[in-house]
Design an enzyme around this catalytic site. Structure first.
Site, PDB file in Angstrom:
ATOM      1  N   HIS A 157       6.702  38.371  29.853  1.00  0.00           N
ATOM      2  CA  HIS A 157       6.021  38.446  28.545  1.00  0.00           C
ATOM      3  C   HIS A 157       6.722  39.426  27.606  1.00  0.00           C
ATOM      4  CE1 HIS A 157       2.543  36.599  30.702  1.00  0.00           C
ATOM      5  NE2 HIS A 157       2.951  37.401  31.664  1.00  0.00           N
ATOM      6  N   SER A 278      27.134  44.494   6.790  1.00  0.00           N
ATOM      7  CA  SER A 278      26.303  44.110   5.655  1.00  0.00           C
ATOM      8  C   SER A 278      27.004  44.501   4.370  1.00  0.00           C
ATOM      9  CB  SER A 278      24.947  44.828   5.751  1.00  0.00           C
ATOM     10  OG  SER A 278      24.340  44.886   4.469  1.00  0.00           O
TER      11      SER A 278
END
Ligand code: ARG
Length: 459
Positions: A157, A278
């Site tokens: 999970h 970026s």
């Protein structure tokens, strides 16, 4: 002008729109080498069986070699009016050698021709997939060997579950890509029959030798039913199915790399060679390759679905619908190869951050199961009671804002009076992973055994 292949039956040529929807040359020129290989095998067989004169066969053979070199040199003029690669090649052959070119199509149809060419093309892709998978598995084995005993959290999970080793996690992917490798090999073995000589659909009255052409093209045998031979595209679908599952595996791994390379995890550092920056944020190093690999499964599975839909309602045998098979397979193959290569590069280059992995391994009560197992083994509690006692201790640690090993012995005794200081021995993550020696477990000894097994299997 009427068509040079079927002009006898036609008074007028096609509308421009008809030509546009009908032509496949824009994409099927990628099968030029396969088309010429198929034609050479067919021509040689027509000679060997006495269907064609040796002089015609020789002219065809030399002419086809000329056409091939023109294509390889970029000197070939592809024509949409000539619809596809088969007719482009044959028309050029006629320009070069004249009349004997018209004898090449004896005992053959474009239906068996296209099935043969496409099978040869897909077979090459299966071989390339095999190499690509082996290269990726080697890179993973390198990571697994280096970090066979490095501890990290194992998740369910995406919540910390139990400590595992880095090597064990890498080897999980070796198992997955190893199954893909098996599927590639199975698909190749199953698809390797030759459609050539099935002709339009019914076979031919010429005394052709299909065993001879099958052998010349590296097939195991001729396809046994001419109707099936020209209408079967299972081989393409099976490639797409194998590619889809492999791309799904690549996507899951890519997702882990995206998570692991984040500032919050820092499990791995991706190399500059496989990252981007970026244009506005100077600090950024983005895992673009992993993200693109994660996305590739979309188009590859899309290709699989598209071709299933194209094929699903087609009556036997050939229908022009089947011309829509190639672009899907070409696109899926190109992107699978690229994704495999990019993943191999990323895995070879990446650095696993041993300290971050170890720090994370010990957090989140990851050795709670070890504590419960100790209560069973040493105090003789039933597992369900041990689970309950451990749960109380986890809640206690959580309320104190500490981890299990930081609880005092008195804290431990508050949950069960028989607990002794010995319990702290099993709470370390190293102890935890070293104890998981069951077959296929995460203990470093097990991981090393699996590394050796796989190295031998792909040697
Ligand atoms: N371009 C066609 C294809 O890709 C070749 C086969 C054409 N056969 C036919 N009967 N029209 O399927």
């Amino acid at each position: 002008a009427s068509n040079q292949m079927w002009g006898g039956r036609f008074a007028a040529g096609p509308d421009a729109i008809m030509e546009a929807i009908n032509a496949s040359i824009g994409f099927d020129k990628r099968m030029a080498a396969q088309d010429i290989a198929g034609s050479r095998a067919h021509a040689a067989m027509l000679g060997a069986t006495g269907i064609l004169e040796p002089s015609d066969v020789e002219a065809i053979r030399e002419g086809l070699l000329t056409v091939l070199s023109e294509i390889n040199e970029g000197a070939f003029q592809f024509s949409t009016a000539l619809e596809d690669i088969h007719m482009n090649v044959e028309a050029r052959l006629k320009e070069i050698i004249g009349e004997p070119a018209g004898r090449l199509h004896t005992g053959r149809s474009r239906n068996d021709q296209v099935a043969t060419d496409f099978k040869l093309w897909v077979r090459d892709q299966l071989d390339a997939s095999e190499s690509g998978l082996i290269a990726l598995m080697r890179a993973l084995l390198g990571q697994a060997e280096a970090g066979a005993d490095w501890v990290m959290p194992g998740f369910t999970h995406l919540q910390t579950a139990q400590p595992v080793t880095w090597g064990h996690h890498m080897m999980a992917y070796v198992e997955m890509f190893g199954r893909d490798l098996g599927r590639v090999r199975d698909a190749r073995a199953r698809m390797n029959t030759s459609p050539l000589g099935a002709a339009a659909l019914a076979g031919t009255s010429f005394p052709i030798d299909r065993h001879m052409t099958a052998k010349a093209l590296g097939f195991d045998a001729p396809a046994a039913n001419s109707l099936d031979a020209v209408s079967d595209r299972d081989f393409a679908l099976e490639f797409l199915g194998v590619a889809s599952i492999c791309a799904m595996h690549l996507s899951r791994f890519a997702e882990e790399l995206v998570i692991w390379s984040s500032a919050q995890f820092r499990f791995v550092t991706l190399s500059d060679r496989f990252s981007t920056g970026s244009s506005i944020m100077p600090q950024k190093k983005n895992p673009d390759a992993a993200e693109l690999i994660r996305a590739k499964v979309g188009r590859i599975f899309g290709a699989n679905t598209a071709l299933m839909m194209v094929m699903k309602g087609l009556p036997l045998t050939y229908s022009k619908d089947m011309q829509e098979d190639k672009e899907q397979v070409f696109d899926a193959a190109d992107n699978l190869m690229l994704a495999l290569a990019a993943m191999t590069g990323m895995v070879s280059d990446m650095t696993a951050n041993r300290d971050s992995l170890a720090a994370a391994a010990g957090s989140g009560f990851s050795t709670a199961t070890d504590l419960a197992d100790w209560l069973v083994r040493v105090l003789g509690l039933p597992f369900r009671d041990a689970h309950h006692v451990t749960g109380i201790l986890v809640a206690l640690a959580e309320s104190k804002g500490c981890d299990l090993p930081e609880l005092s012995l008195d804290d431990m005794k508050s949950a069960h009076p028989d607990i002794t200081a010995q319990v702290f021995d099993v709470l370390g993550v190293e102890n935890s992973v070293n104890s998981r020696t069951s077959y296929g477990g995460t203990a470093p000894s097990q991981v090393r055994a699996q590394v050796d097994r796989w190295k031998e299997m792909i040697a």
